[in-house]
Each structure stands twice: as structure tokens, then as C-alpha cells.
Design an enzyme around this catalytic site. Structure first.
Site, short mmCIF file in Angstrom:
data_model
loop_
_atom_site.label_atom_id
_atom_site.label_comp_id
_atom_site.label_asym_id
_atom_site.label_seq_id
_atom_site.Cartn_x
_atom_site.Cartn_y
_atom_site.Cartn_z
N CYS A 12 -103.16 -91.78 16.38
CA CYS A 12 -102.38 -90.55 16.22
C CYS A 12 -101.53 -90.69 14.96
CB CYS A 12 -101.56 -90.22 17.47
SG CYS A 12 -100.15 -91.29 17.79
N ARG A 62 -98.99 -90.12 21.56
CA ARG A 62 -100.33 -89.82 22.03
C ARG A 62 -101.27 -91.03 22.03
NH1 ARG A 62 -101.25 -85.07 17.87
NH2 ARG A 62 -99.85 -86.48 16.72
N ASP A 68 -121.30 -84.10 28.84
CA ASP A 68 -122.47 -83.25 28.61
C ASP A 68 -123.77 -84.02 28.83
OD1 ASP A 68 -123.55 -80.68 27.77
OD2 ASP A 68 -124.19 -81.72 25.94
#
Length: 221
Positions: A14, A20, A122
Site C-alpha cells: 500500500c 491496508r 472465477d
């Protein structure tokens, strides 16, 4: 862990390396690794606040989730860190680009965190976990790389910087990080995943009790 014992290294990136990327580092360490030998997770910042601990609001969220927030010192992102990583995860597209600029050879293994989670989810139907967590991690990186493609709104892959903002901003960033990490964790465990467009289940609220630790070596269906 001695350098010679490391077989797979994850690098999260980050800006300041105090909000983060350390949150992602500690959550990945707990969810993806959890004691598996040979895996190291580190983080760095493109403009790191070198030597600083994890920012207190993010540290609170980590501890509430069951992840350890102590013994952390922010460090600057360097070519050596990028080149030595088997998987590089930026919190935004800018961080992804900065990492690639420092280590062009790492382009194929560099993603944003949310992009990586989406691509892995996916292709989850194609993934078969192994008992060796290092091998499973190598396989999910290959899987994500093989499914990489442009998205209609690339901004969905960015996690906004909460630094200097209110606690709600920290909780939002933490939730987005946690969802992405948890989603990849489910694939690594051979568990069903939700719609990759939502990047996994919601993170716990700060008031919820820390969840139990998971075992990295069990394959569950």
C-alpha cells in the site's frame, strides 16, 4: 523463518505500510498460512512511514478478527522485496503499477488483492487443493494469471486509503481486505465460494468475537 526455509513469499503493498497492506499481511498469514511451513507473508509501502506500527484503528480491527497486530514495523517497498516475492498484491492499481515498475519480472505474479480474489474465485471449479500449502499457493497464482482480463470498471479493484479518516473508513477497508482474503482462503481449502463479483463473505464487525483458527492442512468439500 530462515531464508533457506522459505518456499513461497507473499508481498502486500500500500502507500504508508501502516493500514491496508499490514492488515492484508496479517489476515493472509492467519487465513492462507496458519502455520503451514515454508510460507512467508510480508508487506511494504510505496511511501512507507518507516518504523511505524500498524495504525491503531486497523490494529483494533485485526485483533477483533483474531489476527495478531503486534511486532510490526513499516518498511519501504524495494526492488528486492518485489523480485523476491512469488505473489505481489497491491491494495490499488497504483500500488500494483508501482511494484511492477520496481520489479518488471514480477508482472505476471502481481495483482491487486481484490483482482486476485476475483480471478481465483472465477476459476475455483478448476482448482484442486493439495496437502502442500506451498504447492496450492503456486497453483492459485497460475490460475489467476491464466484468467486475467480487463474489467468494465477497474476501480472496483481498489481499496480506498482510510488513513486520517474516521473509523468507518477503516472498517470499510478492513472488510474489503477480509472478504478478498477469505474468498481465496476458501478456494485453498476446497470449500464452495460465493459469487466472485462480491468478493466473498462480509468481514466480522469490530464488536464480534474473534473466530476460531482454521487448520491449513485439511481438505474439506
Amino acid at each position: 523463518m530462515a531464508e533457506g526455509d522459505i518456499r513461497f513469499r507473499v508481498l502486500t503493498v500500500c502507500t504508508g505500510n501502516i493500514c491496508r497492506s499490514p492488515a492484508a499481511e496479517r489476515l493472509i498469514r492467519r487465513v492462507w498460512v496458519d502455520g503451514a511451513p515454508g510460507v512467508e507473508v510480508v508487506s511494504g509501502g510505496t511511501h512507507a512511514m518507516v518504523g511505524e506500527p500498524i495504525q491503531i484503528s486497523m490494529a483494533h480491527l485485526l485483533e477483533q478478527s483474531g489476527a495478531y497486530s503486534g511486532e510490526f514495523c513499516a518498511q519501504l517497498l524495494t526492488p528486492r522485496l518485489v523480485e523476491g516475492a512469488d505473489l505481489v498484491l497491491g491494495m490499488t492499481r497504483r500500488h500494483r503499477a508501482a511494484a511492477v515498475a520496481l520489479g518488471p519480472a514480477a508482472t505476471g505474479r502481481t495483482f491487486t488483492l481484490r483482482e486476485f480474489a476475483r480471478l481465483v474465485a472465477d476459476g475455483a471449479a478448476e482448482f484442486e487443493p493439495t496437502e502442500d500449502r506451498v504447492e496450492s499457493l503456486r497453483r492459485v497464482v497460475e490460475l489467476a494469471g491464466s484468467r486475467r482480463r480487463a474489467v468494465l470498471d477497474p476501480a472496483v479493484d481498489d481499496i480506498a486509503d482510510p488513513y486520517g479518516r474516521d473509523f468507518e473508513a477503516y472498517h470499510l477497508a478492513f472488510t474489503e481486505i477480509s472478504r478478498a482474503v477469505d474468498l481465496v482462503g476458501r478456494v485453498l481449502e476446497g470449500l464452495p465460494v460465493s459469487d466472485p463479483r462480491v468478493v466473498g463473505p462480509a468481514a466480522p464487525s469490530p464488536e464480534e468475537a474473534p473466530p476460531g483458527r482454521r487448520s491449513w492442512g485439511r481438505r474439506r468439500r
